[in-house]
Motif scaffolding. Sequence first.
Motif, PDB file in Angstrom:
ATOM      1  N   VAL A 147      40.833 -24.529  32.671  1.00 47.03           N
ATOM      2  CA  VAL A 147      41.901 -24.043  33.554  1.00 47.03           C
ATOM      3  C   VAL A 147      41.507 -24.085  35.020  1.00 47.03           C
ATOM      4  O   VAL A 147      42.378 -24.096  35.887  1.00 47.03           O
ATOM      5  N   ASP A 148      40.237 -24.115  35.306  1.00 46.51           N
ATOM      6  CA  ASP A 148      39.773 -24.162  36.695  1.00 46.51           C
ATOM      7  C   ASP A 148      39.838 -25.610  37.179  1.00 46.51           C
ATOM      8  O   ASP A 148      39.304 -26.528  36.534  1.00 46.51           O
ATOM      9  N   LEU A 149      40.521 -25.854  38.295  1.00 48.63           N
ATOM     10  CA  LEU A 149      40.740 -27.198  38.812  1.00 48.63           C
ATOM     11  C   LEU A 149      39.423 -27.933  39.038  1.00 48.63           C
ATOM     12  O   LEU A 149      39.301 -29.114  38.682  1.00 48.63           O
ATOM     13  N   GLN A 150      38.422 -27.288  39.620  1.00 53.64           N
ATOM     14  CA  GLN A 150      37.137 -27.937  39.886  1.00 53.64           C
ATOM     15  C   GLN A 150      36.466 -28.370  38.577  1.00 53.64           C
ATOM     16  O   GLN A 150      35.919 -29.470  38.487  1.00 53.64           O
ATOM     17  N   GLU A 151      36.540 -27.508  37.549  1.00 57.02           N
ATOM     18  CA  GLU A 151      35.955 -27.857  36.246  1.00 57.02           C
ATOM     19  C   GLU A 151      36.710 -29.030  35.617  1.00 57.02           C
ATOM     20  O   GLU A 151      36.110 -29.928  35.029  1.00 57.02           O
ATOM     21  N   VAL A 152      38.046 -29.018  35.742  1.00 53.15           N
ATOM     22  CA  VAL A 152      38.856 -30.112  35.195  1.00 53.15           C
ATOM     23  C   VAL A 152      38.477 -31.426  35.880  1.00 53.15           C
ATOM     24  O   VAL A 152      38.273 -32.451  35.228  1.00 53.15           O
ATOM     25  N   LEU A 153      38.379 -31.411  37.212  1.00 48.26           N
ATOM     26  CA  LEU A 153      38.041 -32.635  37.947  1.00 48.26           C
ATOM     27  C   LEU A 153      36.648 -33.134  37.585  1.00 48.26           C
ATOM     28  O   LEU A 153      36.440 -34.337  37.369  1.00 48.26           O
ATOM     29  N   ARG A 154      35.684 -32.213  37.513  1.00 44.64           N
ATOM     30  CA  ARG A 154      34.310 -32.588  37.172  1.00 44.64           C
ATOM     31  C   ARG A 154      34.267 -33.192  35.753  1.00 44.64           C
ATOM     32  O   ARG A 154      33.693 -34.248  35.525  1.00 44.64           O
ATOM     33  N   ALA A 155      34.915 -32.518  34.801  1.00 44.69           N
ATOM     34  CA  ALA A 155      34.928 -33.005  33.416  1.00 44.69           C
ATOM     35  C   ALA A 155      35.684 -34.322  33.301  1.00 44.69           C
ATOM     36  O   ALA A 155      35.269 -35.230  32.573  1.00 44.69           O
ATOM     37  N   ALA A 156      36.790 -34.453  34.021  1.00 42.08           N
ATOM     38  CA  ALA A 156      37.590 -35.677  33.951  1.00 42.08           C
ATOM     39  C   ALA A 156      36.788 -36.871  34.469  1.00 42.08           C
ATOM     40  O   ALA A 156      36.717 -37.916  33.806  1.00 42.08           O
ATOM     41  N   VAL A 157      36.170 -36.720  35.632  1.00 39.74           N
ATOM     42  CA  VAL A 157      35.398 -37.817  36.220  1.00 39.74           C
ATOM     43  C   VAL A 157      34.206 -38.162  35.336  1.00 39.74           C
ATOM     44  O   VAL A 157      33.903 -39.330  35.085  1.00 39.74           O
ATOM     45  N   SER A 158      33.531 -37.151  34.838  1.00 40.65           N
ATOM     46  CA  SER A 158      32.382 -37.373  33.967  1.00 40.65           C
ATOM     47  C   SER A 158      32.800 -38.086  32.680  1.00 40.65           C
ATOM     48  O   SER A 158      32.158 -39.041  32.246  1.00 40.65           O
ATOM     49  N   SER A 159      33.891 -37.652  32.081  1.00 42.01           N
ATOM     50  CA  SER A 159      34.371 -38.277  30.842  1.00 42.01           C
ATOM     51  C   SER A 159      34.826 -39.709  31.087  1.00 42.01           C
ATOM     52  O   SER A 159      34.566 -40.600  30.273  1.00 42.01           O
ATOM     53  N   VAL A 160      35.519 -39.922  32.192  1.00 44.37           N
ATOM     54  CA  VAL A 160      35.980 -41.271  32.515  1.00 44.37           C
ATOM     55  C   VAL A 160      34.786 -42.210  32.676  1.00 44.37           C
ATOM     56  O   VAL A 160      34.805 -43.342  32.187  1.00 44.37           O
ATOM     57  N   ARG A 161      33.728 -41.743  33.308  1.00 44.92           N
ATOM     58  CA  ARG A 161      32.536 -42.592  33.503  1.00 44.92           C
ATOM     59  C   ARG A 161      31.865 -42.930  32.182  1.00 44.92           C
ATOM     60  O   ARG A 161      31.271 -43.983  32.045  1.00 44.92           O
ATOM     61  N   ARG A 162      31.955 -42.042  31.189  1.00 42.40           N
ATOM     62  CA  ARG A 162      31.408 -42.351  29.861  1.00 42.40           C
ATOM     63  C   ARG A 162      32.267 -43.400  29.151  1.00 42.40           C
ATOM     64  O   ARG A 162      31.768 -44.220  28.413  1.00 42.40           O
ATOM     65  N   ILE A 163      33.557 -43.361  29.388  1.00 42.33           N
ATOM     66  CA  ILE A 163      34.478 -44.277  28.712  1.00 42.33           C
ATOM     67  C   ILE A 163      34.530 -45.634  29.398  1.00 42.33           C
ATOM     68  O   ILE A 163      34.491 -46.679  28.753  1.00 42.33           O
ATOM     69  N   VAL A 164      34.596 -45.624  30.717  1.00 45.02           N
ATOM     70  CA  VAL A 164      34.731 -46.859  31.487  1.00 45.02           C
ATOM     71  C   VAL A 164      33.417 -47.118  32.214  1.00 45.02           C
ATOM     72  O   VAL A 164      33.018 -46.326  33.068  1.00 45.02           O
ATOM     73  N   PRO A 165      32.737 -48.210  31.898  1.00 47.44           N
ATOM     74  CA  PRO A 165      31.467 -48.502  32.569  1.00 47.44           C
ATOM     75  C   PRO A 165      31.716 -48.955  34.009  1.00 47.44           C
ATOM     76  O   PRO A 165      31.936 -50.117  34.280  1.00 47.44           O
TER      77      PRO A 165
END
Length: 181
Positions: A147-165
């Motif tokens: 629910v925290d915007l900063q946590e969402v952004l951090r998790a989103a960017v981190s997850s995207v980097r794992r999925i997309v090289p």
Amino acid sequence: NDLHYRIFKTSDTGKTAPVVPVVVATPLPAGWVVEHQRVLRLRVKDNDPRFQFHNEGMRQSGISVSFHFPLTTSLTRLGVLLLAFKEDVDLPESELEFMQRVADQVAVAIENASNFDQARRAQRELEHRNRQREQLLGLTNSIVSLVDLQEVLRAAVSSVRRIVPCALAAVALPEDDGQHL
């Protein structure tokens, strides 16, 4: 017929020559056989005017007669099996029928190999799509409960980097005023 040919051949030694892609502007017996679906016999001494390129190639190779059999299955016209002889043989109908059965078996084997290759490509594509769906589900699961915007952004960017090289992943959002990123 403007056909493109891939020619596989063996010599008297039994060795198979590499695949030779051939594009010929002049009519070849293979085009006639594919179109008419009938056995074609050509003798050098007859010098068939329709197939001068083929006649010259036979002459240069010391071939006297060639037989061209359609490679056909119930689904597809695949090509032609060519059998060439140095002697001017006159094969009886029973031999021609046998050779056509051989050509039919070759056609089935070629079609089976082609179908297997297509199935293998389709399987790889499905596996790729399944991996993508799993990655998308993982991304969704990792950020949906935050629910925290900063946590969402951090998790989103981190997850995207794992999925997309990629070298960098970033999210740009507008400021509260809606005018600036």
